[in-house]
Enzyme design. Structure first.
Site, PDB file in Angstrom:
ATOM      1  N   THR A  79       0.829  -1.202   0.000  1.00 51.38           N
ATOM      2  CA  THR A  79       0.000   0.000   0.000  1.00 51.38           C
ATOM      3  C   THR A  79       0.865   1.255   0.000  1.00 51.38           C
ATOM      4  O   THR A  79       0.591   2.225  -0.713  1.00 51.38           O
ATOM      5  CB  THR A  79      -0.929   0.001   1.225  1.00 51.38           C
ATOM      6  OG1 THR A  79      -1.782  -1.140   1.171  1.00 51.38           O
ATOM      7  CG2 THR A  79      -1.774   1.270   1.270  1.00 51.38           C
TER       8      THR A  79
ATOM      9  N   HIS B 217       2.226   1.892  -3.423  1.00 49.03           N
ATOM     10  CA  HIS B 217       1.227   2.506  -4.304  1.00 49.03           C
ATOM     11  C   HIS B 217       1.118   4.011  -4.037  1.00 49.03           C
ATOM     12  O   HIS B 217       1.016   4.815  -4.974  1.00 49.03           O
ATOM     13  CB  HIS B 217      -0.139   1.849  -4.088  1.00 49.03           C
ATOM     14  CG  HIS B 217      -0.248   0.471  -4.657  1.00 49.03           C
ATOM     15  ND1 HIS B 217      -0.204   0.226  -6.005  1.00 49.03           N
ATOM     16  CD2 HIS B 217      -0.416  -0.734  -4.059  1.00 49.03           C
ATOM     17  CE1 HIS B 217      -0.330  -1.083  -6.216  1.00 49.03           C
ATOM     18  NE2 HIS B 217      -0.455  -1.683  -5.048  1.00 49.03           N
TER      19      HIS B 217
END
Length: 342
Positions: A40, A43
Site C-alpha cells: 500500500t 502505491h
C-alpha cells in the site's frame, strides 16, 4: 516531530516536520520504534490510479509498526505507559451490524491507518485503545513491526483446516512467505509456493516450503507429479492477485478443494466457473485480520517457535527511506523495516 508524508499529489514522499498527534479520552499515544513497508505504501509513493482515488494529501503514511506507549487517555485502563505495542490498522465504526455482532473485520465503514487518517511512519502515532495490541510476551522488534501483514498471512492460512493437507500458495511476496511458514508450522503435509522471482522462491525454501516453483519455467502440474499428488491440492492460498495464478490454482485443486484469496487484482478477470461448480470448490475472500482472534493466533504461533526471521531481508534508518522503498519495490526480497529510534 519527523514523519514520512505524502505531501503533494504527485509521485514521491517527503520526510518533514509535522505536529505531534493529540489523544482523546479513549486513545493511546505511541512512540514508534520500527515500521514495515507495505505494498500500500508503494502505491502511495508511486501515486498510481488507486492512490489518486484513495488518498487526500497531505497524509502521514504507514500502518505496520511497533512502538512504546508514552501516554494514555483518561478512559484507558488496560494499557500502560511503557507497554510495547503494535496496532490494528483497520479502525472500525463500532455501530454497524457486524461491529455490534463482534465481527469487526467486516465493518463496512473501516478507515485505514495511513490511508484514511495519519499513519505510523512518524516518531509518534495515536490510536484508539481498542486498536492497540500489547505484546505480553517479548517479541523481536522487527517481527513485532510486521504483525499487521503477519496477521493477513495467518488469517488466510488458517481459514481452512490444513493438518495433513497439501497446500498450494501462489505468490511468494512477504505475506505469501509468512503464510508458507504458518502452513508448515500448523501441520500441512506439503506446501508448494509459486512465483517468478528466484530470489523470493529461495526465501520460500528457507521458511519451510517443500517445493518452490518458478512458474515461468515449470507448471504447477509438474510440481504435483514431483510430489506424487494424484488428485490435486486440498487448500489453495492465492497471494498474488494475478489472473494466471488464480486460473492455475483452480485447475490444480482436488474436488472439494478450498481456496482463500488474499491477493488483490488490479482489474477484473474471468475464471473457469464451470470448474469451480463441477469440482465443488470453495473460494473465500480474505481482507485484513479478524479482530482480535488472529492476533492471539499470531502471538501463540511465535511463542510456539514459528520463525519469521528469514522473511525480513531489509533494514534501514528511516532517513534512508528512499533506498528502503527502492528495495521493497524491486520485488526480489521479503519485508523491509525502517528504524525510527535513530
Amino acid at each position: 516531530m519527523k514523519a514520512l508524508v505524502k505531501e503533494k499529489a504527485e509521485p514521491g514522499l517527503w520526510l518533514t516536520d509535522v505536529p505531534e498527534p493529540t489523544i482523546g479520552p479513549g486513545d493511546v499515544l505511541i512512540k514508534v520504534l520500527r515500521t514495515g513497508i507495505c505494498g500500500t505504501d508503494l502505491h502511495i509513493r508511486a501515486w498510481d490510479g488507486w492512490a489518486q482515488q484513495a488518498i487526500t494529501t497531505p497524509l502521514v503514511i504507514g500502518h505496520e509498526f511497533v512502538g512504546e506507549v508514552v501516554e494514555t487517555g483518561r478512559d484507558v485502563a488496560e494499557i500502560k505507559p511503557g507497554d510495547r505495542v503494535s496496532g490494528e490498522g483497520h479502525l472500525v465504526c463500532g455501530r454497524c451490524r457486524n461491529c455490534l455482532a463482534g465481527r469487526r473485520h467486516l465493518c463496512r465503514a473501516t478507515v485505514g491507518l495511513g490511508v484514511g487518517r495519519d499513519g505510523a511512519f512518524a516518531e509518534y502515532v495515536a490510536l484508539p485503545a481498542a486498536n492497540v495490541w500489547v505484546h505480553r510476551v517479548p517479541v523481536d522488534l522487527d517481527v513485532a513491526a510486521i504483525f499487521d501483514p503477519f496477521g493477513n498471512a495467518v488469517h488466510t492460512a488458517l481459514s481452512f483446516p490444513l493438518v495433513n493437507e497439501d497446500v498450494l500458495i501462489t505468490g511468494a511476496g512477504p505475506i505469501g512467505l509468512m503464510a508458507a511458514a504458518v502452513a508448515k508450522h500448523a501441520g500441512a503435509r506439503n506446501v508448494v509456493v509459486t512465483d517468478v522471482s528466484d530470489e523470493r522462491l529461495d526465501l520460500a525454501r528457507k521458511v519451510g516450503a517443500d517445493l518452490a516453483l518458478n512458474v515461468a519455467r515449470t507448471t504447477i502440474a509438474d510440481g504435483q507429479r514431483e510430489l506424487g499428488l494424484r488428485e490435486g491440492f486440498d487448500i489453495g492460498l492465492e497471494m498474488s492477485g494475478q489472473a494466471a495464478a488464480m486460473r492455475e490454482m483452480i485447475a490444480n485443486m482436488t474436488h472439494g478443494g478450498r481456496i482463500a484469496m488474499l491477493g488483490l487484482p488490479s482489474e477484473e478477470f474471468p475464471v473457469d466457473w464451470s470448474r469451480i461448480v463441477t469440482s465443488m470448490l470453495t473460494v473465500k475472500g480474505i481482507y485484513g485480520r479478524e479482530m482480535f482472534e488472529t492476533w492471539y493466533a499470531m502471538s501463540v504461533l511465535l511463542e510456539n517457535g514459528l520463525d519469521l526471521a528469514p522473511v525480513i531481508t531489509g533494514r534501514y534508518d528511516h532517513r534512508d527511506f528512499e533506498a528502503a522503498f527502492a528495495d521493497a519495490a524491486a520485488g526480489k526480497g521479503g519485508k523491509v523495516i525502517l528504524d525510527w529510534t535513530v
